[in-house]
Design an enzyme around this catalytic site. Sequence first.
Site: not given
Length: 253
Positions: A131, A12
């Site tokens: 998500d 990330d």
Amino acid sequence: MGVAIRVIPCLDVDQGRVVKGVNFEGLRDAGDPVELGAQYNEAGADELTFLDVTASTADRETTFDVVQKTAETVFIPLTVGGGVRSVDDIDKLLRTGADKVSINTAAINNPQLINDIAERFGSQVLVLSVDAKRTENTPSGYEITTHGGKTSTGIDALEWVAEAEKRGVGEILLNSIDADGTKTGFDIPMIQAVRSVTKLPLIASGGAGAPEHFPPAIEAGANAVLAASIFHFGEVSIAEVKDAIRDAGYDVR
């Protein structure tokens, strides 16, 4: 034995640095993406996923630069996502060295983008990042979120996965917002629910904390398992994860 299970570390990236938080909050620095990518390549990772978590127009050029450097150091498939909004963005990322590109928000805002990308580059380059979190507001009990789980869309996660498959997505990256960063194990019910509506390769993400957490995700229907912080901070090695998967009777590379 079917196709070998893939183990995928996730970087990330925020302004050129790898970061990690819990439930997408409280980000802390975990190092340089190019260095970490090279380490994972050496350590036996099957693929690498690179997500620009705060992608904005200002940081775009940084991202292309970092992607290029990472692609030059790793010899495993590289998936890049975060802030990808157009067919042109995908074209540029593929030219920069990405093998696959992951989209989330842009596809929700314009589902036709999935068709356009699949028609131009083929389904194999396109990963849909999902998500999802639990809700009482959708038929399946799971809904799609954006902005790292902060923004609810009201879209049913299972309906969206099924639609995306029809439109030409090649793979699903399922990230459980409820489990993210908790290290208590993958979100098994969510993996099972998504598996029940799609035949696409499914990458499970969110919740890994120990080697023994990985086999249940595969049992639930995942073809690949993704983790971030436990790898970055050296808590669990890729070799340990592969051993646990092998011991559970699955093929790994």
